[in-house]
Design a protein around this motif. Structure first.
Motif, PDB file in Angstrom:
ATOM      1  N   TYR A  96      -0.238  -7.337   9.701  1.00 52.92           N
ATOM      2  CA  TYR A  96      -1.066  -5.755   9.975  1.00 52.92           C
ATOM      3  C   TYR A  96      -0.544  -5.389  11.576  1.00 52.92           C
ATOM      4  N   PHE A  97       0.059  -5.122  12.045  1.00 48.31           N
ATOM      5  CA  PHE A  97       0.140  -4.852  13.304  1.00 48.31           C
ATOM      6  C   PHE A  97       0.373  -5.675  14.115  1.00 48.31           C
ATOM      7  N   GLY A  98       1.752  -6.395  13.365  1.00 50.57           N
ATOM      8  CA  GLY A  98       2.509  -7.476  13.885  1.00 50.57           C
ATOM      9  C   GLY A  98       2.257  -9.161  14.020  1.00 50.57           C
ATOM     10  N   GLY A 129      -1.765  -8.311  -4.182  1.00 49.50           N
ATOM     11  CA  GLY A 129      -0.758  -8.685  -3.330  1.00 49.50           C
ATOM     12  C   GLY A 129       0.140  -9.336  -3.392  1.00 49.50           C
ATOM     13  N   ASN A 130       1.272  -9.497  -2.348  1.00 46.63           N
ATOM     14  CA  ASN A 130       2.207 -10.181  -2.133  1.00 46.63           C
ATOM     15  C   ASN A 130       1.092 -11.363  -1.576  1.00 46.63           C
ATOM     16  N   SER A 131       0.801 -11.557  -0.250  1.00 47.17           N
ATOM     17  CA  SER A 131       0.833 -12.869  -0.073  1.00 47.17           C
ATOM     18  C   SER A 131      -0.506 -13.577  -0.893  1.00 47.17           C
ATOM     19  N   THR A 162       3.601 -16.051   5.988  1.00 44.36           N
ATOM     20  CA  THR A 162       3.490 -14.483   6.134  1.00 44.36           C
ATOM     21  C   THR A 162       4.213 -13.562   5.436  1.00 44.36           C
ATOM     22  N   VAL A 163       3.647 -12.508   5.280  1.00 48.52           N
ATOM     23  CA  VAL A 163       4.469 -11.456   4.494  1.00 48.52           C
ATOM     24  C   VAL A 163       4.209  -9.818   4.784  1.00 48.52           C
ATOM     25  N   SER A 164       5.836  -9.474   5.420  1.00 52.26           N
ATOM     26  CA  SER A 164       5.647  -8.169   6.204  1.00 52.26           C
ATOM     27  C   SER A 164       6.938  -6.889   5.507  1.00 52.26           C
ATOM     28  N   HIS A 165       6.373  -6.003   6.107  1.00 53.18           N
ATOM     29  CA  HIS A 165       7.079  -4.733   5.179  1.00 53.18           C
ATOM     30  C   HIS A 165       8.936  -4.846   6.052  1.00 53.18           C
ATOM     31  N   ALA A 166       9.014  -4.981   7.052  1.00 52.61           N
ATOM     32  CA  ALA A 166       9.776  -5.291   8.154  1.00 52.61           C
ATOM     33  C   ALA A 166      10.569  -6.486   7.329  1.00 52.61           C
ATOM     34  N   PRO A 167      11.639  -6.602   8.032  1.00 48.74           N
ATOM     35  CA  PRO A 167      12.463  -7.834   7.958  1.00 48.74           C
ATOM     36  C   PRO A 167      11.847  -9.041   8.183  1.00 48.74           C
ATOM     37  N   GLY A 213      -5.511 -14.735   3.116  1.00 49.87           N
ATOM     38  CA  GLY A 213      -5.478 -13.338   4.021  1.00 49.87           C
ATOM     39  C   GLY A 213      -5.637 -11.559   3.699  1.00 49.87           C
ATOM     40  N   SER A 214      -4.867 -11.240   2.495  1.00 47.85           N
ATOM     41  CA  SER A 214      -4.926 -10.184   2.096  1.00 47.85           C
ATOM     42  C   SER A 214      -6.313  -9.623   1.475  1.00 47.85           C
ATOM     43  N   PRO A 215      -6.577  -8.466   1.479  1.00 42.58           N
ATOM     44  CA  PRO A 215      -7.474  -7.805   1.058  1.00 42.58           C
ATOM     45  C   PRO A 215      -6.910  -6.881  -0.750  1.00 42.58           C
ATOM     46  N   LYS A 228      10.378  -7.493   4.137  1.00 46.31           N
ATOM     47  CA  LYS A 228      10.855  -6.523   2.560  1.00 46.31           C
ATOM     48  C   LYS A 228       9.895  -6.699   1.821  1.00 46.31           C
ATOM     49  N   CYS A 229       8.578  -6.371   1.714  1.00 45.27           N
ATOM     50  CA  CYS A 229       7.980  -6.546   0.952  1.00 45.27           C
ATOM     51  C   CYS A 229       6.606  -5.503   1.303  1.00 45.27           C
ATOM     52  N   ALA A 230       6.405  -4.652   0.442  1.00 46.59           N
ATOM     53  CA  ALA A 230       5.514  -3.815   0.874  1.00 46.59           C
ATOM     54  C   ALA A 230       4.718  -3.530  -0.106  1.00 46.59           C
TER      55      ALA A 230
HETATM   56  C1  LIG Z   1      -2.892  -2.064   8.532  1.00 45.57           C
HETATM   57  C2  LIG Z   1      -1.758  -2.175   7.649  1.00 45.57           C
HETATM   58  C3  LIG Z   1      -1.029  -3.221   9.084  1.00 45.57           C
HETATM   59  C4  LIG Z   1       0.378  -3.252   9.249  1.00 45.57           C
HETATM   60  N1  LIG Z   1       1.089  -3.479   9.565  1.00 45.57           N
HETATM   61  C5  LIG Z   1       2.526  -4.045   8.975  1.00 45.57           C
HETATM   62  C6  LIG Z   1       3.491  -4.549  10.719  1.00 45.57           C
HETATM   63  O1  LIG Z   1       3.091  -4.092  12.047  1.00 45.57           O
HETATM   64  N2  LIG Z   1       4.522  -4.631  10.351  1.00 45.57           N
HETATM   65  C7  LIG Z   1       5.322  -4.812   8.398  1.00 45.57           C
HETATM   66  O2  LIG Z   1       6.168  -5.231   8.739  1.00 45.57           O
HETATM   67  N3  LIG Z   1       4.802  -4.341   8.026  1.00 45.57           N
HETATM   68  C8  LIG Z   1       3.105  -3.737   7.867  1.00 45.57           C
HETATM   69  N4  LIG Z   1       2.136  -3.928   7.466  1.00 45.57           N
HETATM   70  C9  LIG Z   1       3.328  -3.814   6.075  1.00 45.57           C
HETATM   71  C10 LIG Z   1       2.349  -4.745   5.139  1.00 45.57           C
HETATM   72  O3  LIG Z   1       2.817  -6.577   5.878  1.00 45.57           O
HETATM   73  C11 LIG Z   1       3.027  -5.319   3.595  1.00 45.57           C
HETATM   74  O4  LIG Z   1       2.834  -4.283   2.541  1.00 45.57           O
HETATM   75  C12 LIG Z   1       2.571  -6.713   2.502  1.00 45.57           C
HETATM   76  O5  LIG Z   1       3.778  -6.965   1.944  1.00 45.57           O
HETATM   77  C13 LIG Z   1       1.111  -6.658   2.948  1.00 45.57           C
HETATM   78  O6  LIG Z   1       1.228  -7.568   2.117  1.00 45.57           O
HETATM   79  P1  LIG Z   1      -0.211  -7.894   1.056  1.00 45.57           P
HETATM   80  O7  LIG Z   1       0.630  -7.311  -0.173  1.00 45.57           O
HETATM   81  O8  LIG Z   1      -0.041  -9.044   0.609  1.00 45.57           O
HETATM   82  O9  LIG Z   1      -1.591  -7.659   1.215  1.00 45.57           O
HETATM   83  C14 LIG Z   1       0.790  -2.902   7.273  1.00 45.57           C
HETATM   84  C15 LIG Z   1      -0.084  -2.810   6.440  1.00 45.57           C
HETATM   85  C16 LIG Z   1      -1.323  -2.757   6.656  1.00 45.57           C
HETATM   86  C17 LIG Z   1      -2.603  -2.214   5.670  1.00 45.57           C
END
Ligand SMILES: Cc1cc2nc3c(=O)[nH]c(=O)nc-3n(C[C@H](O)[C@H](O)[C@H](O)COP(=O)(O)O)c2cc1C
Length: 186
Positions: A85-87, A14-16, A122-127, A8-10, A158-160
């Motif tokens: 993305y945005f939760g 990336g991480n996913s 799913t992969v997020s920046h937040a924990p 689902g990531s462009p 914790k993946c950004a």
């Molecule tokens: C448009 C957008 C919105 C995001 N919203 C969140 C968010 O709500 N919470 C969060 O923890 N990370 C958020 N992130 C960070 C991504 O979830 C994080 O970088 C993730 O590792 C990206 O996965 P990818 O490497 O597969 O693209 C957002 C990133 C983008 C580009």
């Protein structure tokens, strides 16, 4: 046996996408046929609520969705890996889910072939705890409603930046463990 993974990531590096490649590598080694698609780069329009799928038996919007649904029907294990993305999962993934409305007949009986298992990552920046609900959401709609047989779920936090997941042993172990479970090894 077939595995289908939708990413689902462009971000192709990336991480996913990395999570998906780890899953695919595992199942290739186990002798499964595998296919991966970057759905964020595909044409998957939102559902237009025309309800024509009720009469025609399949979605009538001519984009990449109907072909993907055919591939799901042919697969034994269905994987979604997605950033948060945005939760929530990104819009393309939600479009994909909404279009699965075409899987139902008038009495909301699912046409998904029985026995399919899922893996949601799913992969997020937040924990991870911040968004662990999102994999539960995917399980609810794919398993409880669409009647896939079961789901393994992993919320990774914790993946950004691209590459962050590659050094996260604990999370990679979780992915390997889920794959083994799906393959019936553990
Ligand atoms: C448009 C957008 C919105 C995001 N919203 C969140 C968010 O709500 N919470 C969060 O923890 N990370 C958020 N992130 C960070 C991504 O979830 C994080 O970088 C993730 O590792 C990206 O996965 P990818 O490497 O597969 O693209 C957002 C990133 C983008 C580009």
């Amino acid at each position: 046996m077939k595995v289908l993974s939708l990413m689902g990531s462009p971000r192709k590096e990336g991480n996913s996408a990395f999570a998906s490649s780890r899953v695919i590598e595992f199942f290739k080694k186990e002798g499964y046929e595998t296919e991966e698609f970057y759905i964020s780069n595909m044409k998957i329009a939102g559902c237009i609520a025309c309800e024509k799928c009720r009469k025609e038996g399949r979605c009538v919007i001519k984009d990449d969705f109907p072909g993907l649904l055919d591939k799901i029907q042919e697969s034994d294990i269905f994987v979604i890996t997605a950033p948060i993305y945005f939760g929530r999962v990104p819009g393309t993934v939600k479009n994909f889910i909404d279009r699965c409305y075409s899987l139902f007949d008038d009495s909301y009986k699912s046409k998904i072939k029985p026995g399919k298992r899922c893996l949601f990552i799913t992969v997020s920046h937040a924990p991870a705890e911040a968004f662990s609900e999102e994999v539960n959401y995917l399980e609810k709609w794919f398993v409880d409603f669409m009647k896939f047989k079961s789901a393994e779920k992993i919320a990774i936090g914790k993946c950004a930046a691209p590459g962050d997941l590659e050094v996260r042993k604990e999370d990679l172990n979780k992915i390997d463990k889920a794959c083994k479970k799906l393959a019936g090894i553990e």
